[in-house]
Scaffold this active site. Structure first.
Site, PDB file in Angstrom:
ATOM      1  N   CYS A   1       0.840  -1.191   0.000  1.00  0.00           N
ATOM      2  CA  CYS A   1       0.000   0.000   0.000  1.00  0.00           C
ATOM      3  C   CYS A   1       0.886   1.257   0.000  1.00  0.00           C
ATOM      4  O   CYS A   1       1.803   1.363  -0.804  1.00  0.00           O
ATOM      5  CB  CYS A   1      -0.961  -0.055   1.185  1.00  0.00           C
ATOM      6  SG  CYS A   1      -2.199   1.250   1.238  1.00  0.00           S
ATOM      7  N   LEU A   2       0.668   2.203   0.913  1.00  0.00           N
ATOM      8  CA  LEU A   2       1.496   3.404   0.950  1.00  0.00           C
ATOM      9  C   LEU A   2       2.939   3.088   1.315  1.00  0.00           C
ATOM     10  O   LEU A   2       3.841   3.863   0.998  1.00  0.00           O
ATOM     11  CB  LEU A   2       0.916   4.405   1.953  1.00  0.00           C
ATOM     12  CG  LEU A   2      -0.373   5.115   1.532  1.00  0.00           C
ATOM     13  CD1 LEU A   2      -0.801   6.096   2.605  1.00  0.00           C
ATOM     14  CD2 LEU A   2      -0.181   5.827   0.220  1.00  0.00           C
TER      15      LEU A   2
END
Length: 585
Positions: A316-317
């Protein structure tokens, strides 16, 4: 005279800004973080263009009249005992009316009225020339929220499934449902986890893969896992999860842990466990997370396992942050990376998925004011945004199941993890939203590190990227763009079933899972995403084994396992895994 007035003027400006921020922070408590200005602008844009397009108005009136005629004919037929074809069908993925009871009169009439209204509203909010796409999406979304609230499935008198349950139990389900509502309300007010989450405890039945914390700084702990094989591959693996989640999504429980799986295959695994920030961390920025997160962790890994390159993994991030770090390393001639694996991670944010509904200049400014008061964005605000995106599944289905049917669904491991929310520092989240989300600086070569720009195209290490079919946070076609941004690297892309989390946490043996993958070598032409669907090999089961084999093929011959940390020096073991930061609430 002008100069003597300047300090007083600047002070009044600061006071005005403080007043504005305090007002918006208070307002945000009642709007669940939605900017009233952003909603008003979108609505005004849509309404003005609709008002000045008489052709669109006549088309909508015509559709409304035709729908009314079809609906009246349907109702008349049902009242006379015949079974005509439905006027409308639910959209794909909408199973609110799938039960057999909804096909009986008069509930099918209620269903058809709702579905026809839903279709008309979609026509009214789309295809208005001149309306910006973002504003069109916002108005369409807001309308769907109102319609979903008034769905006949949400009310006792109009839901045949609930009525049948109520009659069979003599109303006991409603009594139990009211008790459930009171209990949930009390837990929300007292900031306690949902019912059932207490059965899952980090370090007891979650995040139990053995290991030790070998390094700690102000934003993260680094965990090294204990080997379970006599020999290991020499290149260690460093995992960088997103800071909006607790790392143990990748070490959920035995048999469902990606970290456990890698260790069992002979890999030396390290993972970053982010601190849950507080008000004192308000000034931590994106570059702090890169330097004191990824780079400090990489320094520890290469010290504990010297003279070896590192396989890096970003989720993800965390994957976005890892790409920023990898591009910086490529610019600076740092060649310590053996490979890059990106799990549901975006570099380009021009197609960010449904989260785009909440991100524009007005919304970001509003969020900044909310974060400014406390110094962070509360995890509850993020959870609320995600729930709105999937209100049918996460809000109204729970209302029906828990409060009208009077039942409790068991809390599974993934649900317990999801309830273990985190916070985001003011500066870091503001920089992420503006520099990456709004301005897309990274892929457009405007993102500076140390005063100099970095270029994603400089990354040349072998890359394995994973997208998930139902991802509403990082849509797979957006994740797939990594093929275009890394022209000088070998890239393998895998597309798996499931959503942002469930598609990643897919251990071997998971039933009903299918994935497809395609490798692109350096020099091969770019394959568009729609062609990928035609060319990619479809396979049953989890993508984990293919990825693990990909890692093995880029690793050396197996050697004796390294020690856990250092016996002397900076990286001596501090405490047992899962450490202390993950326990912060």
């Amino acid at each position: 005279m002008v100069h003597s007035l300047m300090p007083e003027f600047e002070e009044s400006e600061r006071e005005a800004l403080t007043a504005d921020r305090l007002f918006n922070a208070g307002l945000g408590r009642y709007t669940q973080g939605l900017s009233p200005a952003a909603v008003s602008l979108a609505t005004f844009d849509w309404a003005v263009h609709l008002a000045t397009h008489p052709g669109k108005q006549f088309a909508l009136m015509d559709e409304a009249m035709r729908n009314a005629m079809r609906y009246n004919a349907y109702v008349f037929s049902r009242m006379t005992g015949t079974c005509p074809e439905p006027c409308a069908k639910p959209w794909p993925g909408d199973d609110r009316f799938s039960a057999e009871q909804w096909q009986r009169f008069p509930y099918d009439v209620l269903e058809q009225g709702f579905l026809l209204t839903q279709q008309w509203w979609h026509s009214a909010t789309t295809g208005n020339r001149g309306v910006t796409q973002h504003h069109e999406d916002v108005v369409n979304f807001l309308g769907r929220q109102v319609l979903d609230f008034y769905s006949p499935s949400n009310f006792l008198a109009t839901n045949p499934e609930v009525l049948e349950e109520t009659l069979s139990q003599g109303g006991a389900n409603l009594v139990q449902g009211f008790a459930n509502l009171l209990e949930d309300t009390e837990r929300t007010i007292s900031d306690r986890p949902p019912v059932g989450a207490e059965d899952w405890k980090v370090g007891e039945n979650l995040a139990v893969t053995p290991g030790k914390v070998v390094y700690r700084n102000r934003i993260m702990e680094l965990i090294q896992y204990q080997p379970t094989t006599k020999t290991v591959y020499p290149e260690p693996i460093l995992i960088c999860p997103a800071w909006i989640m607790k790392y143990y999504i990748l070490d959920l429980r035995p048999g469902k842990s990606l970290i456990e799986y890698l260790v069992s295959k002979g890999h030396t695994v390290f993972v970053i466990s982010w601190k849950n920030p507080g008000s004192e961390d308000r000034d931590l920025g994106m570059d702090t997370y890169r330097r004191e997160g990824v780079m400090d962790a990489l320094e520890a890994v290469t010290t504990i396992v010297p003279e070896r390159k590192v396989h890096t993994v970003g989720y993800c991030l965390g994957g976005t942050l890892l790409m920023l770090a990898a591009a910086t390393m490529a610019r600076d001639g740092d060649d310590r990376l053996a490979s890059l694996s990106l799990l549901a991670a975006q570099a380009d944010f021009t197609e960010p998925g449904e989260l785009e509904l909440f991100i524009d200049e007005s919304q970001v400014t509003f969020l900044e004011d909310m974060m400014w008061e406390k110094g962070y964005l509360d995890g509850a605000k993020m959870a609320g945004a995600f729930q709105l995106l999937r209100s049918k599944d996460l809000i109204y289905s729970r209302l029906i199941h828990d409060y009208l049917m009077g039942k409790r669904a068991p809390v599974i491991d993934l649900m317990a993890w999801n309830a273990d929310t985190t916070r985001l520092p003011f500066r870091m989240h503001s920089e992420y939203l503006r520099d990456l989300f709004l301005n897309n600086d990274f892929v457009e070569d405007r993102y500076d590190v140390g005063g100099q720009p970095i270029h994603i195209g400089d990354i040349q290490v072998p890359t394995f990227a994973v997208g998930t079919e139902k991802d509403h946070i990082a849509p797979w076609r957006s994740v797939y763009k990594i093929n275009r941004f890394l022209p000088r690297a070998d890239v393998t892309f895998a597309l798996t079933q499931g959503g942002h989390n469930a598609g990643i946490v897919t251990p071997p043996g998971h039933p009903r899972r299918i994935y497809r993958s395609l490798a692109r070598r350096y020099g091969d032409p770019y394959v568009p995403s729609h062609v990928f669907l035609e060319k990619a090999t479809e396979q049953q089961g989890s993508w984990w084994p293919e990825w693990e084999q990909w890692l093995r093929e880029r690793s050396g011959s197996r050697v004796a396992p390294p020690s856990l940390g250092q016996s002397e020096g900076t990286y001596q073991p501090l405490t047992e895994a899962p450490g202390t930061y993950v326990l912060q609430s």
